[in-house]
Design an enzyme around this catalytic site. Structure first.
Site, PDB file in Angstrom:
ATOM      1  N   LYS A  43     -12.655   0.389   9.352  1.00 28.35           N
ATOM      2  CA  LYS A  43     -11.718   0.421  10.476  1.00 28.35           C
ATOM      3  C   LYS A  43     -12.557   0.568  11.749  1.00 28.35           C
ATOM      4  O   LYS A  43     -13.447   1.426  11.805  1.00 28.35           O
ATOM      5  CB  LYS A  43     -10.752   1.601  10.359  1.00 28.35           C
ATOM      6  CG  LYS A  43      -9.808   1.486   9.170  1.00 28.35           C
ATOM      7  CD  LYS A  43      -8.949   2.720   9.005  1.00 28.35           C
ATOM      8  CE  LYS A  43      -8.018   2.556   7.810  1.00 28.35           C
ATOM      9  NZ  LYS A  43      -7.402   3.831   7.402  1.00 28.35           N
TER      10      LYS A  43
ATOM     11  N   ASP B 240      -2.750   4.893  -1.658  1.00 22.28           N
ATOM     12  CA  ASP B 240      -3.590   5.631  -0.700  1.00 22.28           C
ATOM     13  C   ASP B 240      -3.200   7.099  -0.699  1.00 22.28           C
ATOM     14  O   ASP B 240      -2.112   7.468  -0.265  1.00 22.28           O
ATOM     15  CB  ASP B 240      -3.425   5.043   0.711  1.00 22.28           C
ATOM     16  CG  ASP B 240      -4.440   5.614   1.686  1.00 22.28           C
ATOM     17  OD1 ASP B 240      -5.206   6.526   1.300  1.00 22.28           O
ATOM     18  OD2 ASP B 240      -4.479   5.146   2.847  1.00 22.28           O
TER      19      ASP B 240
ATOM     20  N   LYS C  11       0.869  -1.181   0.000  1.00 24.08           N
ATOM     21  CA  LYS C  11       0.000   0.000   0.000  1.00 24.08           C
ATOM     22  C   LYS C  11       0.902   1.226   0.000  1.00 24.08           C
ATOM     23  O   LYS C  11       1.648   1.460   0.951  1.00 24.08           O
ATOM     24  CB  LYS C  11      -0.885  -0.019   1.244  1.00 24.08           C
ATOM     25  CG  LYS C  11      -1.769   1.200   1.346  1.00 24.08           C
ATOM     26  CD  LYS C  11      -3.076   0.822   1.982  1.00 24.08           C
ATOM     27  CE  LYS C  11      -3.540   1.883   2.938  1.00 24.08           C
ATOM     28  NZ  LYS C  11      -4.806   1.525   3.552  1.00 24.08           N
TER      29      LYS C  11
ATOM     30  N   ASP D  15     -12.201   5.534   2.274  1.00 23.15           N
ATOM     31  CA  ASP D  15     -11.689   5.281   3.627  1.00 23.15           C
ATOM     32  C   ASP D  15     -12.184   6.358   4.595  1.00 23.15           C
ATOM     33  O   ASP D  15     -13.197   6.156   5.279  1.00 23.15           O
ATOM     34  CB  ASP D  15     -10.146   5.199   3.610  1.00 23.15           C
ATOM     35  CG  ASP D  15      -9.563   4.882   4.980  1.00 23.15           C
ATOM     36  OD1 ASP D  15     -10.338   4.572   5.907  1.00 23.15           O
ATOM     37  OD2 ASP D  15      -8.330   4.943   5.145  1.00 23.15           O
TER      38      ASP D  15
ATOM     39  N   GLU E 119      -7.135   4.582  -2.939  1.00 23.65           N
ATOM     40  CA  GLU E 119      -7.886   4.800  -1.708  1.00 23.65           C
ATOM     41  C   GLU E 119      -8.029   6.288  -1.407  1.00 23.65           C
ATOM     42  O   GLU E 119      -7.061   7.044  -1.484  1.00 23.65           O
ATOM     43  CB  GLU E 119      -7.123   4.089  -0.578  1.00 23.65           C
ATOM     44  CG  GLU E 119      -7.793   4.163   0.767  1.00 23.65           C
ATOM     45  CD  GLU E 119      -7.126   3.234   1.778  1.00 23.65           C
ATOM     46  OE1 GLU E 119      -6.423   2.285   1.355  1.00 23.65           O
ATOM     47  OE2 GLU E 119      -7.304   3.471   2.978  1.00 23.65           O
TER      48      GLU E 119
ATOM     49  N   LYS F  16       1.686   5.047   0.119  1.00 22.24           N
ATOM     50  CA  LYS F  16       1.135   6.321   0.582  1.00 22.24           C
ATOM     51  C   LYS F  16       1.617   7.451  -0.327  1.00 22.24           C
ATOM     52  O   LYS F  16       2.827   7.596  -0.555  1.00 22.24           O
ATOM     53  CB  LYS F  16       1.581   6.587   2.024  1.00 22.24           C
ATOM     54  CG  LYS F  16       0.974   5.618   3.039  1.00 22.24           C
ATOM     55  CD  LYS F  16      -0.499   5.899   3.265  1.00 22.24           C
ATOM     56  CE  LYS F  16      -1.046   5.124   4.464  1.00 22.24           C
ATOM     57  NZ  LYS F  16      -2.492   5.390   4.653  1.00 22.24           N
TER      58      LYS F  16
ATOM     59  N   ASP G 172      -1.254  -4.123   8.965  1.00 21.33           N
ATOM     60  CA  ASP G 172       0.182  -4.249   9.214  1.00 21.33           C
ATOM     61  C   ASP G 172       0.745  -3.476  10.418  1.00 21.33           C
ATOM     62  O   ASP G 172       1.943  -3.633  10.693  1.00 21.33           O
ATOM     63  CB  ASP G 172       0.973  -3.900   7.946  1.00 21.33           C
ATOM     64  CG  ASP G 172       0.722  -2.473   7.473  1.00 21.33           C
ATOM     65  OD1 ASP G 172      -0.209  -1.832   7.994  1.00 21.33           O
ATOM     66  OD2 ASP G 172       1.446  -2.003   6.579  1.00 21.33           O
TER      67      ASP G 172
HETATM   68 MG   LIG Z   1      -6.407   5.043   4.124  1.00 25.50          MG
END
Ligand SMILES: [Mg+2]
Length: 362
Positions: free
Chosen positions: A267, A190, A160, A243, A218, A162, A322
């Protein structure tokens, strides 16, 4: 099994490396551990990290919500009445999803302990493996390439990435990472709300035109801009994952009705715990939309709860769990066990956590 006391402890774990996104930079996991004690001596565990720029929740807010509003209403309540207790928690205070999540997780832990079953089984799940991706912090492109190659070397097959700090740099980052890791690695991007809708469309078209083969993007735009998110989703071919836009089941309902995103990232710190997460899963499944399970910078307590949910819900097809891997130590005994990207749960009751080391008074 009646609730006798609820108290908070602090847990700090340094990260192996500073974690950087478009929103923040973090060098340790600091989290508020909730312990719910019952009259037969069994304890339930939950946690709430203060992720102020995402949830709005600070340490003080989490303490205040639990000590002043939730705790007094829960003392003496019977865990048998889980549904009714969760209603009380929900009505005790507006928002404060992290505090509510910590309590909700600890109550589900106790529920499993009372029934002597692992939580995933009570949620209707089967024992299966959850495979997590690995997050690459936003940095200069060459450092991100180095981090990506290290993660691939350690066996991670999904990264993923960033981005979202600088639109032009982001294109360089993604191109260089893809060319370094080769075609077989799954790349998730993301942006953490870092782009305008038009920037997002431009950069995603760049990814598509350059054959970067990005699995999903994302939260490209600011959390509240559902129309902007929908515009991006409607315009590009790449899958768009919501998200920061989706906290509550109501947010999920709106996004799903609008078809504003292709996927939802659940989440527990955003939903306020497992019960609301289950509601989102049910709506997503009914809409033919798959979910990712993610986490804030949390310790293994709440990540284990998220893993139980993912193990039980087939609509959760992707995992971004993670944080325990990014930590330099694991003070939590039992619960989720990591073998590279593969996470397994023990058959212990509730969350399966047996001991938490290093708890400090608040
Ligand atoms: Mg995110």
């Amino acid at each position: 099994m009646r609730i006798q006391d609820i108290y908070l402890r602090q847990l700090s774990i340094p990260l192996k490396k500073t974690f950087k996104t478009a929103l923040r930079s973090v060098s340790e996991v600091t989290t508020n551990v909730v312990v719910i004690e019952t009259d037969n001596g069994v304890c339930g565990y939950g946690e709430a990290p203060p992720t102020a720029v995402i949830t709005g929740d600070t340490n003080g807010a989490i303490h205040g919500a639990i000590q002043e509003r939730i705790r007094p209403l829960l003392i003496g309540k019977d865990i048998d009445d889980l549904g009714a207790i969760l209603d009380v928690v929900d009505r005790a205070i507006l928002h404060n999803t992290s505090a509510k999540a910590a309590i909700d997780i600890a109550l589900h832990d106790l529920w499993g302990k009372m029934l002597n079953q692992p939580l995933y089984a009570l949620l209707g799940g089967i024992k299966r493996k959850v495979v997590t991706d690995y997050t690459i912090s936003v940095n200069a492109p060459d450092e991100m390439v180095k981090d990506s190659l290290e993660a691939v070397g350690e066996g991670y097959t999904a990264l993923k990435i960033k981005v979202g700090t600088d639109f032009h740099q982001d294109m360089v980052r993604l191109k260089e990472i893809r060319s370094a890791v080769g075609d077989k690695i799954l790349l998730r991007v993301d942006a953490n709300q870092g782009w305008t809708p038009k920037e997002a469309i431009r950069i995603i078209h760049f990814m598509e035109d350059n054959g970067l083969n990005i699995e999903l993007v994302e939260q490209p735009v600011i959390a509240y801009d559902f129309e902007g998110l929908k515009m991006v989703t409607d315009t590009v071919n790449t899958l768009i994952l919501a998200d920061e836009a989706v906290f509550s089941p109501r947010d999920a309902l709106t996004l799903l009705t609008m078809r504003a995103a292709d996927l939802l990232n659940i989440k527990l710190m955003k939903t306020g715990g497992i019960r609301n997460a289950l509601a989102i899963c049910a709506m997503a499944r009914s809409s033919g939309v798959e979910c990712m399970i993610g986490a804030m910078m949390e310790s293994k307590i709440s990540v284990t709860a998220a893993c139980h949910l993912a193990t039980a819900m087939s609509v959760i097809t992707r995992a971004d769990l993670d944080p325990p891997i990014l930590c330099s130590a694991d003070p939590v005994e039992g619960g989720a066990q990591y073998d590279g990207p593969a996470i397994t749960l023990s058959k212990g009751p509730g969350l399966g956590i047996t001991k938490i080391n290093g708890l400090k008074p608040v």
